[in-house]
Every structure is written in structure tokens, then in C-alpha cells.
Design an enzyme around this catalytic site. Structure first.
Site, mmCIF file in Angstrom:
data_model
loop_
_atom_site.group_PDB
_atom_site.id
_atom_site.type_symbol
_atom_site.label_atom_id
_atom_site.label_comp_id
_atom_site.label_asym_id
_atom_site.label_seq_id
_atom_site.Cartn_x
_atom_site.Cartn_y
_atom_site.Cartn_z
ATOM 1 N N ILE A 168 41.411 41.787 36.491
ATOM 2 C CA ILE A 168 41.514 40.366 36.798
ATOM 3 C C ILE A 168 41.848 39.595 35.524
ATOM 4 O O ILE A 168 41.139 39.707 34.519
ATOM 5 C CB ILE A 168 40.191 39.807 37.371
ATOM 6 C CG1 ILE A 168 39.582 40.769 38.385
ATOM 7 C CG2 ILE A 168 40.409 38.414 37.945
ATOM 8 C CD1 ILE A 168 40.368 40.994 39.633
ATOM 9 N N CYS A 169 42.934 38.800 35.545
ATOM 10 C CA CYS A 169 43.316 37.940 34.425
ATOM 11 C C CYS A 169 43.406 38.773 33.138
ATOM 12 O O CYS A 169 44.097 39.773 33.088
ATOM 13 C CB CYS A 169 42.339 36.774 34.309
ATOM 14 S SG CYS A 169 42.842 35.477 33.156
ATOM 15 N N GLN A 170 42.704 38.386 32.081
ATOM 16 C CA GLN A 170 42.733 39.151 30.842
ATOM 17 C C GLN A 170 42.240 40.577 31.060
ATOM 18 O O GLN A 170 42.732 41.522 30.439
ATOM 19 C CB GLN A 170 41.868 38.465 29.782
ATOM 20 C CG GLN A 170 41.887 39.143 28.425
ATOM 21 C CD GLN A 170 40.870 38.547 27.466
ATOM 22 O OE1 GLN A 170 39.856 37.983 27.886
ATOM 23 N NE2 GLN A 170 41.131 38.655 26.183
#
Length: 354
Positions: free
Chosen positions: A146-148
Site C-alpha cells: 500500500i502506497c510507500q
């Protein structure tokens, strides 16, 4: 007197209504003892330093036999994916029969300022993956980033394709060369060496302040919304849970932050196959496993172009791009997400679980 004029509310009545709303809001707030988030049952199964791994308890029939390890971003907490029982991406996945593990990156202190990007990928994430492989007696796991945390997952899967069966990325930045994201544009002119050298460990509130500046009127809008819902206890609790999550911002290890921002945001080394982790080149063509890449069409933190590019950079012939109509957080907590996202992920994994 015109009909429209007659329909205007007496100012005194409006004032009384507002006072009654505020009184009810005060009563609601005074009755709240705890703002509970991330209540899905889980068990701590692994820990190294401040980094932990949890295994979610699942009473449903396991329909996807290969377990899924979720890697969230270092910014904020993974609690957002289980913000409350009726808006929980995690619970939706569990109910559909997935076996879920979760990385918890913890709360770095000044003692952790020298942790590097290499440490997070090749020590913490790699050891976590190996723990699952050993405990489940399997060669490969499913990895969801998720994301980073998705960027971490992409890097890891390129370095260790033999350990990853399927890769799922959600709102994940990979190509930072585009110019349609304000966060990316800002980062190009920032001196991250000065920031890290002066702070050591990067303060979470400092990062949150920067995110708030991306949409400066958002805070005013949130306060107006609070006034509208303060007399409704259920809606008020929804608001407070999100605020608790937003303000639960861990610090970040300075050296990891330095490399991530300089070598990815500024130099775009990941997308250009120039990133080196522990002496090894991160070649995205090594991503030969099935890939499901989910992006949000209205994402102001990770612009769609930064995510979409991944599908053209990998070596896999089994890639799918999934467009979700919403923002960065709406992917997980929005009403549409509760009906749509988890079933799509479960269906995609189940068809590749052989």
C-alpha cells in the site's frame, strides 16, 4: 410578502437550533471514553527490533490457500485499513476467505535514525516473508503493498521473485518523472540532506503538515463537516476515528527517508532501473509474477501516472491495471470500496492460487 420570504427561517429559530445541536454534540463527546480503531482480531507472530508482524484471526473458510502479507507505508499507520467494523478493507478480505498477515513498522525513535532503505527491504521485509514461508511450509507468498509500502513491495519482489507468488499494489508510486503531482513537484526542489541532518529521525507531525498543505482548505472543510454532524453520535465517531488515524503519525528513520526521497522522488532510480539495494540492482523486469496494480483516479498524493507506469516496466506477461474512482484514502474507507475492492482482489488471487 413573497412566498420565498415566508419560507425564510426566523433567525432566532436558527440560533436555537444551533445551540441545541452544540449541546447534543457536547453530550456526545462527554460520553466517548475511547476512539477505537483496528479492532479486527490479530496475533503477534514475529518481531525484530520495533518492527512487528501480525496474523489476523479468521473464522471464515480459507478460499485462497496462499497467505497474503500486507506492507503499508511508513507514514501513518495500517489501522486505516480496519478503521471500523463496517468500513474495513481487512475484514472484507477476511470474510472472503483470505489468510492475512500484516507488517507493522512501529514507531522509530532517534535510536533508529540510521536505519536505511536497505534495512527495511532486506532485513525487516525479507525476514518477515521468510517467517511466513517457514511457518506455512511454502516457497512463495502473496505480497500486497500500500502506497510507500507498495513501493517497498515492488523493490522486494524484483530482488526476490522466487519468494513471491502474486504481487498486488495499491496507490503505489513507482515512476516519479511525471509532473502532475504536487508532492512530486515540491520534492524536486527540497534539500533532503539538510532536513535529515537537522532532524535525525523525521518527525511525523512535520510530514503531516506537508500533506495538509497539498489541500490547504481541507482542514476548514473538515471543521464545517464536524459542525454538521456533531449531534449524530455514529457520524461523530466516524469522524473521530479518521482524525485519530491521521494524527497517529510515526516518525521516520532519517537515512531511509533520505534515500527514498532523493533516489526515488528526485532521481527516479526505481523506474529507470538504477536503484541499488545491498549491492544488487533492482531490475523491474525481474517482476515475473502476476501483478494487480490498483490506482485511484482522484489521488492527490500518488498521481495515477506514477502508479500506472509500473505495468509497462515489469517483466510479467500477466498484469492487470485496476482503476478505482476515488481518492487515496477512499480506496479503503469509501462506501463503494466496501462493495467493490476486496471482492475484486479475492477473485484475482483465487484465479491464480494454483
Amino acid at each position: 410578502m413573497s412566498e420565498n420570504t415566508e419560507e425564510l427561517k426566523n433567525p432566532m429559530d436558527t440560533w436555537v437550533d444551533m445551540l441545541q445541536k452544540m449541546a447534543k454534540g457536547y453530550e456526545n463527546l462527554s460520553q466517548i471514553e475511547n476512539v477505537d480503531v483496528a479492532t479486527a482480531q490479530k496475533e503477534l507472530v514475529w518481531q525484530l527490533d520495533k518492527v512487528k508482524m501480525y496474523h489476523y484471526k479468521n473464522d471464515a473458510e480459507i478460499k485462497v490457500k496462499t497467505p497474503v502479507l500486507i506492507s503499508y507505508a511508513l507514514v501513518n499507520r495500517q489501522d486505516m485499513m480496519d478503521i471500523q467494523p463496517d468500513r474495513s478493507y481487512i475484514r472484507n478480505l477476511l470474510n472472503l476467505g483470505l489468510d492475512i498477515y500484516m507488517m507493522d513498522w512501529g514507531y522509530p525513535t532517534q535510536a533508529d535514525k540510521f536505519l536505511t532503505l536497505d534495512d527495511y527491504i532486506e532485513m525487516y521485509l525479507n525476514d518477515g516473508v521468510d517467517f511466513i514461508r517457514k511457518s506455512e511450509s511454502i516457497d512463495k507468498i502473496n505480497l500486497m503493498g500500500i502506497c510507500q509500502g507498495g513501493t517497498f513491495s515492488v523493490i522486494y519482489a524484483a530482488l526476490h521473485p522466487e519468494k513471491i507468488k502474486n504481487l498486488i499494489t495499491l496507490v503505489t508510486p513507482v515512476d516519479f518523472s511525471k509532473n502532475d503531482g504536487l508532492l512530486i513537484r515540491w520534492s524536486r526542489d527540497m534539500n533532503f540532506d539538510t532536513i535529515v541532518d537537522s532532524q535525525g529521525t523525521i518527525n511525523g507531525d512535520f510530514l503531516n503538515a506537508g500533506f495538509s498543505m497539498l489541500k490547504p482548505m481541507m482542514q476548514a472543510g473538515k471543521m464545517m463537516n464536524l459542525m454538521n454532524i456533531i449531534d449524530d453520535k455514529d457520524k461523530l465517531m466516524n469522524y473521530l476515528r479518521m482524525e485519530k488515524w491521521i494524527n497517529d503519525s510515526p516518525n521516520q528513520a532519517g537515512e531511509c527517508y533520505r534515500r527514498f526521497m532523493k533516489e526515488l522522488y528526485q532521481e527516479n532510480k526505481l523506474a529507470e532501473n538504477k536503484l541499488i539495494i545491498e549491492g544488487k540492482l533492482v531490475d523491474l523486469k525481474n517482476l515475473n509474477m502476476p501483478l494487480l496494480n490498483i490506482y485511484a483516479s482522484e489521488d492527490h498524493l500518488v498521481p495515477p501516472s506514477a502508479s500506472i507506469a509500473l505495468n509497462d516496466l515489469v517483466g510479467s506477461t500477466d498484469t492487470e491495471l485496476y482503476k478505482f474512482p476515488g481518492g487515496h484514502i477512499g480506496v479503503f474507507v469509501g462506501g463503494r470500496s466496501q462493495k467493490e475492492l476486496a471482492p475484486a482482489v479475492e477473485s484475482w488471487l483465487k484465479s491464480r492460487d494454483n
